[in-house]
Design a protein around this motif. Structure first.
Motif, short mmCIF file in Angstrom:
data_model
loop_
_atom_site.label_atom_id
_atom_site.label_comp_id
_atom_site.label_asym_id
_atom_site.label_seq_id
_atom_site.Cartn_x
_atom_site.Cartn_y
_atom_site.Cartn_z
N THR A 97 0.85 -1.19 0.00
CA THR A 97 0.00 0.00 0.00
C THR A 97 0.88 1.23 0.00
OG1 THR A 97 -1.66 -1.20 1.32
CG2 THR A 97 -1.93 1.19 1.09
N THR A 98 0.90 1.95 -1.10
CA THR A 98 1.69 3.18 -1.19
C THR A 98 0.90 4.35 -0.64
OG1 THR A 98 2.57 2.27 -3.26
CG2 THR A 98 3.13 4.55 -2.74
N MET A 99 -0.37 4.43 -1.00
CA MET A 99 -1.27 5.46 -0.49
C MET A 99 -2.60 4.83 -0.13
SD MET A 99 -1.02 8.56 -3.25
CE MET A 99 0.52 9.03 -4.05
N ASP A 107 5.59 2.76 5.58
CA ASP A 107 5.80 4.00 4.84
C ASP A 107 4.57 4.42 4.02
OD1 ASP A 107 5.94 1.88 3.10
OD2 ASP A 107 7.68 2.62 1.99
N THR A 108 3.42 3.80 4.28
CA THR A 108 2.20 4.15 3.55
C THR A 108 1.80 5.60 3.83
OG1 THR A 108 1.35 1.88 3.58
CG2 THR A 108 -0.26 3.64 3.27
N LEU A 109 1.43 6.33 2.77
CA LEU A 109 0.90 7.68 2.94
C LEU A 109 -0.58 7.59 3.24
CD1 LEU A 109 2.59 9.70 0.03
CD2 LEU A 109 3.39 9.35 2.37
N LEU A 110 -1.01 8.21 4.32
CA LEU A 110 -2.42 8.25 4.70
C LEU A 110 -2.98 9.57 4.22
CD1 LEU A 110 -1.88 6.86 8.29
CD2 LEU A 110 -2.88 5.62 6.37
N VAL A 111 -3.76 9.51 3.13
CA VAL A 111 -4.19 10.72 2.42
C VAL A 111 -5.62 11.07 2.81
CG1 VAL A 111 -4.48 11.79 0.16
CG2 VAL A 111 -2.66 10.10 0.51
N LEU A 112 -5.76 12.16 3.55
CA LEU A 112 -7.07 12.62 3.98
C LEU A 112 -7.80 13.28 2.82
CD1 LEU A 112 -9.16 13.31 6.25
CD2 LEU A 112 -7.92 15.48 6.53
#
Length: 359
Positions: free
Chosen positions: A189-191, A210-215
């Motif tokens: 999971t990248t994002m 290192d996954t980006l958690l994008v709101l």
């Protein structure tokens, strides 16, 4: 699909005739009637019947579009996206950053979810503790091959896990689990795009370190909730259609705030929705279509998996690979899934995206 030497029987006909397996079958029957070796004839007939059944299966098989990774189609996504998205550009940043909200010269034209007008003050607090950059591992890629993984039932028993893991960038949605479904959905999971009401997942268990958690912000209280969680302040409890989690174990450096520009593009350019709608009839894009739009603005190759809803007449078919809710649960939502299906099919027709699962 069998011994090629045995399947050379069609040579008894002309080149044009050999393309019709029914004609081959009739000719073979005539040969058997005239033949002294009836046993050999029956055996040959059996083999041709097997071949014919395989031929029929192949002729109706709709193959999943292949994942061609031998060459990088640089510029192809931009070229095809421009045919679908008016004034297409890659000049807008993916994520909001703090510097853009000091001494703002050109305030946003729209309120959330299509802009930040009226939410600047609360947003400043959130952006002061979060980041805005893409990881160097993605920035440095010469070719960004992306997979956008939907939450649809097509993924169940698909064995797509290894294929999904092979992409440079894997984008997932909301609370879709990975743990327990690795064979079908992969582990990379990248994002992960989410909003507070959909944040009912363990950021550590369901993502990579290192996954980006994008709101994905829909309203000002989304900013307030996120900032309260990261600063461990008193939680915001009002203003949500479903109570978001009160404890959420995420690091501020993992969190990004999606630029509302991409929500605007999805709504206005792909779904032809007006930016200002009456409160009673508001429609908004799903996180899934938004994720595809985002990928079209920074990837060199975009493949999708797990998209598509069951037919509206099918009341019992589940809409997610990981839970039993049906299309009925979306009756009160602000999403028009049939409208979105048309938009995705248009992308597939243009070759703008490719499909890894049946849509």
């Amino acid at each position: 699909m069998g011994d090629s030497k045995v399947l050379e029987i069609p040579q008894v006909t002309s080149h044009n005739e050999s393309s019709d397996p029914r004609l081959i079958l009739l000719l073979l029957i005539k040969m058997i009637n005239k033949s002294r070796g009836k046993i050999l004839g029956v055996l040959a007939l059996f083999l041709v019947m097997v071949w014919y059944s395989i031929y029929r299966e192949d002729s109706f098989y709709f193959p999943v579009q292949e994942n061609n990774k031998t060459t990088c189609p640089l510029g192809e996504v931009e070229k095809k996206a421009a045919q679908l998205i008016g004034n297409y550009t890659r000049d807008h940043p993916l994520f909001l950053q703090l510097k853009d909200y000091f001494w703002v010269k050109t305030p946003s034209l729209y309120e959330l979810p299509y802009g930040t007008k009226g939410s600047e003050d609360v947003l400043l607090h959130l952006l002061s503790i979060t980041h805005h950059s893409l990881p160097e591992s993605i920035q440095s890629l010469k070719c960004r091959r992306c997979a956008v993984v939907g939450n649809g039932p097509r993924l169940r028993n698909s064995s797509m896990g290894d294929t999904i893991n092979s992409y440079d960038v894997v984008i997932r949605l909301n609370n879709a689990p990975v743990h327990g479904y690795e064979q079908d959905v992969g582990t990379k999971t990248t994002m992960r795009l989410f909003y507070p009401e959909s944040a009912h997942f363990d950021p550590r268990a369901e993502n990579n370190p290192d996954t980006l958690l994008v709101l994905v912000p829909f309203k000002p209280s989304d900013f307030q909730w996120m900032e309260a969680i990261l600063n461990d302040k008193k939680r915001v409890r009002k203003g949500f259609w479903k109570q978001p989690p009160l404890i959420w174990d995420a690091k501020p450096e993992q969190v990004r705030v999606l630029n509302p520009y991409y929500m605007e593009v999805t709504a206005a350019k792909l779904l032809n929705l007006p930016m200002k709608q009456p409160r009673k009839v508001k429609q908004k894009p799903t996180t899934g279509l938004l994720a595809i739009t985002l990928a079209l603005h920074f990837c060199d190759l975009v493949h999708i998996a797990g998209f598509g809803y069951p037919d509206s007449a099918n009341k019992k078919q589940t809409i997610h690979y990981y839970e039993q809710i049906t299309l009925k649960s979306m009756a009160g939502s602000e999403h028009n899934v049939s409208h979105e299906a048309v938009a995705i099919k248009r992308m597939l027709e243009l070759g703008l995206v490719k499909n890894l699962t049946y849509f």
